[in-house]
Design an enzyme around this catalytic site. Structure first.
Site, PDB file in Angstrom:
ATOM      1  N   ASP A  92      -6.085   6.719  -5.501  1.00  0.00           N
ATOM      2  CA  ASP A  92      -6.492   8.097  -5.191  1.00  0.00           C
ATOM      3  C   ASP A  92      -7.365   8.117  -3.923  1.00  0.00           C
ATOM      4  O   ASP A  92      -7.145   8.906  -2.993  1.00  0.00           O
ATOM      5  CB  ASP A  92      -7.287   8.620  -6.403  1.00  0.00           C
ATOM      6  N   THR A 143      -3.091   1.899 -14.531  1.00  0.00           N
ATOM      7  CA  THR A 143      -3.357   0.467 -14.776  1.00  0.00           C
ATOM      8  C   THR A 143      -4.575  -0.075 -14.044  1.00  0.00           C
ATOM      9  O   THR A 143      -4.873  -1.269 -14.120  1.00  0.00           O
ATOM     10  CB  THR A 143      -2.141  -0.400 -14.382  1.00  0.00           C
ATOM     11  N   TYR A 160      -8.244   3.299 -15.153  1.00  0.00           N
ATOM     12  CA  TYR A 160      -7.968   3.880 -16.469  1.00  0.00           C
ATOM     13  C   TYR A 160      -7.570   2.850 -17.524  1.00  0.00           C
ATOM     14  O   TYR A 160      -7.389   3.194 -18.695  1.00  0.00           O
ATOM     15  CB  TYR A 160      -6.919   4.989 -16.360  1.00  0.00           C
ATOM     16  N   ASN A 218      -7.220  12.156 -10.656  1.00  0.00           N
ATOM     17  CA  ASN A 218      -7.951  12.549 -11.865  1.00  0.00           C
ATOM     18  C   ASN A 218      -7.869  14.069 -11.974  1.00  0.00           C
ATOM     19  O   ASN A 218      -7.435  14.740 -11.037  1.00  0.00           O
ATOM     20  CB  ASN A 218      -9.386  12.025 -11.859  1.00  0.00           C
ATOM     21  N   GLY A 257      -9.668   3.599  -6.145  1.00  0.00           N
ATOM     22  CA  GLY A 257      -8.306   3.098  -6.289  1.00  0.00           C
ATOM     23  C   GLY A 257      -7.311   3.778  -5.370  1.00  0.00           C
ATOM     24  O   GLY A 257      -7.608   4.110  -4.219  1.00  0.00           O
ATOM     25  N   ASP A 272       0.855  -1.189   0.000  1.00  0.00           N
ATOM     26  CA  ASP A 272       0.000   0.000   0.000  1.00  0.00           C
ATOM     27  C   ASP A 272       0.893   1.242   0.000  1.00  0.00           C
ATOM     28  O   ASP A 272       1.723   1.410   0.899  1.00  0.00           O
ATOM     29  CB  ASP A 272      -0.856  -0.049   1.274  1.00  0.00           C
TER      30      ASP A 272
HETATM   31  P1  ADP Z   1      -5.883   4.857 -12.524  1.00  0.00           P
HETATM   32  O1  ADP Z   1      -7.173   5.617 -12.550  1.00  0.00           O
HETATM   33  O2  ADP Z   1      -4.688   5.728 -12.843  1.00  0.00           O
HETATM   34  O3  ADP Z   1      -5.932   3.588 -13.316  1.00  0.00           O
HETATM   35  P2  ADP Z   1      -6.164   3.335 -10.034  1.00  0.00           P
HETATM   36  O4  ADP Z   1      -6.067   3.835  -8.653  1.00  0.00           O
HETATM   37  O5  ADP Z   1      -7.463   2.770 -10.467  1.00  0.00           O
HETATM   38  O6  ADP Z   1      -5.665   4.522 -10.971  1.00  0.00           O
HETATM   39  O7  ADP Z   1      -5.071   2.218 -10.252  1.00  0.00           O
HETATM   40  C1  ADP Z   1      -3.692   2.465 -10.388  1.00  0.00           C
HETATM   41  C2  ADP Z   1      -2.926   1.343  -9.715  1.00  0.00           C
HETATM   42  O8  ADP Z   1      -2.884   1.573  -8.311  1.00  0.00           O
HETATM   43  C3  ADP Z   1      -3.528  -0.045  -9.905  1.00  0.00           C
HETATM   44  O9  ADP Z   1      -2.485  -0.951 -10.229  1.00  0.00           O
HETATM   45  C4  ADP Z   1      -4.124  -0.355  -8.533  1.00  0.00           C
HETATM   46  O10 ADP Z   1      -4.108  -1.759  -8.273  1.00  0.00           O
HETATM   47  C5  ADP Z   1      -3.149   0.354  -7.638  1.00  0.00           C
HETATM   48  N1  ADP Z   1      -3.575   0.666  -6.261  1.00  0.00           N
HETATM   49  C6  ADP Z   1      -4.829   0.760  -5.744  1.00  0.00           C
HETATM   50  N2  ADP Z   1      -4.778   1.065  -4.432  1.00  0.00           N
HETATM   51  C7  ADP Z   1      -3.464   1.178  -4.112  1.00  0.00           C
HETATM   52  C8  ADP Z   1      -2.745   1.456  -2.918  1.00  0.00           C
HETATM   53  N3  ADP Z   1      -3.362   1.707  -1.756  1.00  0.00           N
HETATM   54  N4  ADP Z   1      -1.374   1.481  -2.968  1.00  0.00           N
HETATM   55  C9  ADP Z   1      -0.725   1.233  -4.124  1.00  0.00           C
HETATM   56  N5  ADP Z   1      -1.337   0.956  -5.290  1.00  0.00           N
HETATM   57  C10 ADP Z   1      -2.688   0.918  -5.283  1.00  0.00           C
END
Ligand code: ADP
Length: 173
Positions: A34, A122, A125, A24, A32, A10
């Protein structure tokens, strides 16, 4: 000598000077990574993001801004907007590379020494992880020689598929 590492976990819990948020363009939080960053940072982060958008408008894809970190024990958060995957012919590779390059340049301007990236674009998006990992590693490798302060770059992967992709990419250089 600068170091690039991959870790599983994380991004709100890693020990670095600055973490990067896959935001965004409205900077208003979402799902996610964010959502995880905004939840961990607390409401001060959303307030600071809101002020930035009032001042300069929405953040264009590929660009980056920097804020405080609220309750997350890092010095700053950099917010960058990755491209939405539209099949690969809408400038996605260059925009994704810009996210990594602009985040590194901004961190270096703030004299920060360590930075952690999520796998931008990934998740929601839809960017294919293999292509995204290749772009991320190439962009970081190309930018590092220009930097004065950054000593350590962490790729924080939230699933084992990405860990493998980055480990393989790091070995093949
Ligand atoms: P985007 O909209 O840019 O695709 P996301 O948050 O949906 O952003 O996903 C980007 C990446 O971050 C994905 O590989 C997701 O699995 C990962 N992700 C989600 N939560 C966390 C977290 N707490 N720490 C690290 N990576 C995360």
């Amino acid at each position: 000598m600068q170091q690039i590492k991959v870790v599983f976990g994380d991004i709100t819990a890693v020990e670095v000077d600055v973490i990067v948020n896959a935001a965004n363009s409205s900077l208003m939080g979402g799902g996610g990574v964010d959502g995880a960053i905004h939840r961990a940072a607390g409401p001060a982060l959303a307030a600071e993001c809101w002020e930035i958008v009032q001042r300069q408008g929405k953040l264009p894809t590929g660009e980056a801004i920097i804020t405080g970190a609220g309750n997350i024990p890092v010095k700053h958060i950099i917010h960058t907007v990755g491209p939405i995957w539209r099949g690969g012919h809408a400038d996605e590779p260059a925009l994704l590379a810009s996210c990594y390059r602009n985040s590194l340049l901004l961190a270096d301007r703030y004299e920060l020494e360590s930075i952690a990236f999520p796998n931008i674009s990934t998740g929601i998006y839809g960017y294919p992880p293999e292509l995204a990992a290749d772009i991320a590693l190439t962009a970081v490798r190309e930018t590092l020689p220009q930097l004065l302060h950054i000593k350590r770059v962490l790729f924080v992967c939230f699933n084992q598929e990405n860990v493998k992709l980055y480990e393989n990419g790091l070995q093949s250089c």
